[in-house]
Write an enzyme that holds these catalytic residues in place. Structure first.
Site: not given
Ligand code: UDX
Length: 469
Positions: A21, A119
């Site tokens: 990520h 995110d």
């Protein structure tokens, strides 16, 4: 890449603190910086990035600053337990985030904040951003098809798919469900809503009702992504055209598809040091002759499966470069289970490699991967065909699309069996049609990046959109 535009606007970016990520978020940060935005990164102390690699960014560490905070003090640093932070911070992080954002929004000596980009799995950030009237964009680090499938979990559940796996003690750390999925003919059925998929692919996501909060994370992620002001994907239109049309029909927020690996490498956001010592060896290998093997930053295997991999590889008689992360083999520090004399002259083993650079090396002929989405896109970007051994989450879905939809890889769907491994490696190394399809996909991607192409336009419209706030 520096532009002449003054840094009049600032973007605050908040990655999920795990390698798969962090990489795309920092690639996006580099891209926005190159377009003239000032960048502030919010981050946990856990998996702290190397800030010295980014002297042009401002960093703020939030959520786990207090070493005496009992909620976070003893969380595991490795393995699946490390993911417990996703549940905890989503549950408890709102006040701290709001406080830090208020400080940023009132800072006199910094450019005004245009938006927050987080995110997708930081779903708690949407209501905080709303309460401050701050637009929040989402970075979704998996594919569009994965999002659509995750959004359909309630429907798939109604169809009874997840009951099929109810009695399987699926070890999330090791080749999910390969040896545990029940022998039921429904498993080979196509999923009506997603004809590329088989029922067993959906089961291998690893979604379990009520077991670990994963269902809540997924449903909140989907809900708050839909509520966001925009969604940025590490992908490109030509790869996921139908999925893009579906998402555009269902979600009002604009979508921006950008294949990050073609803009920036992940060299500076790597949490582990890249070993480069094998390059002199790799440089001497013939074109398309080496199998590159890596299973991302999280996956682990049992020793017996590791040994199947070793035998499969030896029997294939192909040269290889293998990334074996310390801890990849459960119960071992690094390479203790390996037999004497392995890997020998035909191969190299390293702890961590500059993956994008390796995939772009002309000696690499195939990528044996766990089908993490970054790895998949990086392989597509370099036109390298894949051998897919997915573990859990989006990986089984990625593997199915790679093998059955785009036909640029082989899916090892029966787990770690040496004969099948050998056959798959041999097949991918000699299958010229598959290699050509991989090249065609890469050429489509290349075309999307030039002026007027879809990825080029996505970057431009994202910059315009953020500038409009
Ligand atoms: C996970 C999931 O697997 C992925 O599907 C999800 O979308 C994000 O989180 P991970 O398992 O680590 O990530 O795999 P992947 O998505 O492939 O990301 C790994 C990253 O590490 C890639 O960017 C890859 O280039 C990098 N890497 C890997 C290295 O830099 N060196 C290596 O030796 C191996």
């Amino acid at each position: 890449m520096e532009t002449t535009v003054g840094r009049h606007r600032r973007v605050i970016m908040f990655p999920l603190p795990y390698q798969g990520h962090v990489n795309p978020m920092f690639q996006l940060a580099n891209l926005l910086y190159s377009k003239g935005f000032s960048i502030t990164i919010f981050h946990t102390n856990f998996n702290k990035p190397k800030t010295s690699n980014y002297p042009h960014f401002t960093f703020r560490f939030i959520l786990d600053n207090d070493p005496h905070d009992e909620r976070y003090a003893n969380l595991p640093l490795q393995g699946m337990g490390a993911f417990s932070r996703i549940f905890l911070f989503n549950k408890c992080g709102a006040d701290q985030l709001r406080h830090q954002l208020e400080l940023e929004l009132s800072a006199k000596d910094e450019p005004p904040v245009s938006c927050l980009i987080t995110d997708a799995s930081w779903h708690f950030t949407q209501s905080v951003a709303d309460s401050l009237n701050l637009p929040r964009l989402v970075l979704r680090t998996s594919s569009l098809f994965c999002f659509l499938i995750y959004a359909s979990i309630p429907l798939l559940d109604d169809l009874g798919y997840f009951n099929l796996s109810d009695n399987t003690a699926t070890p999330l750390l090791d080749g999910l469900g390969y040896n545990n999925v029940p022998d039921d003919e429904r498993l080979e059925e196509q999923v009506a809503e997603f004809p590329v998929l088989k029922v067993k692919d959906v089961i291998k996501i690893g979604f379990k009702k009520d077991n670990d909060g994963m269902g809540d994370i997924i449903s909140n992620m989907v809900k708050q992504t839909k509520a966001s002001s925009g969604i940025i994907w590490n992908s490109f239109k030509e790869l996921e055209q139908l999925q893009l049309e579906t998402i555009r029909r269902d979600i009002p927020a604009p979508c921006f598809l950008i294949p990050f690996a073609r803009h920036f490498t992940t060299a500076s956001s790597s949490l582990l040091d890249h070993d480069r010592s094998f390059f002199p060896w790799l440089d001497q290998q013939p074109r398309n002759s080496v199998v590159y093997i890596s299973f991302g930053s999280v996956a682990q295997v049992e020793e017996k499966h590791f040994m199947e991999m070793v035998h499969g590889l030896v029997d294939s008689k192909q040269s290889f470069l293998w990334v074996v992360r310390p801890g990849f083999v459960s119960g071992s520090t690094w390479l203790e289970p390996l037999p004497d004399g392995f890997p020998g002259e035909g191969g190299r083993i390293v702890e961590w490699a500059p993956q994008q650079e390796v995939l772009g090396h002309e000696a690499i002929g195939a990528f044996w991967t766990h089908s993490g989405w970054n790895s998949t896109v990086e392989s597509v970007c370099e036109g390298v065909p894949m051998i897919c051994s997915p573990f859990w989450g989006d990986q089984p879905l990625d593997a199915r699309y790679v093998s059955d939809a785009w036909k640029v890889g082989v899916y090892l769907e029966n787990g770690w069996k040496r004969e099948e491994i050998t056959n798959a490696i041999r097949r991918v190394m000699v299958d010229e049609e598959m290699r050509e399809r991989s090249r065609v996909l890469k050429r489509k991607l290349d075309a999307s990046l030039i002026e007027g192409g879809s990825s080029y336009e996505s970057v431009e419209s994202l910059v315009d959109y953020i500038s409009s706030f």
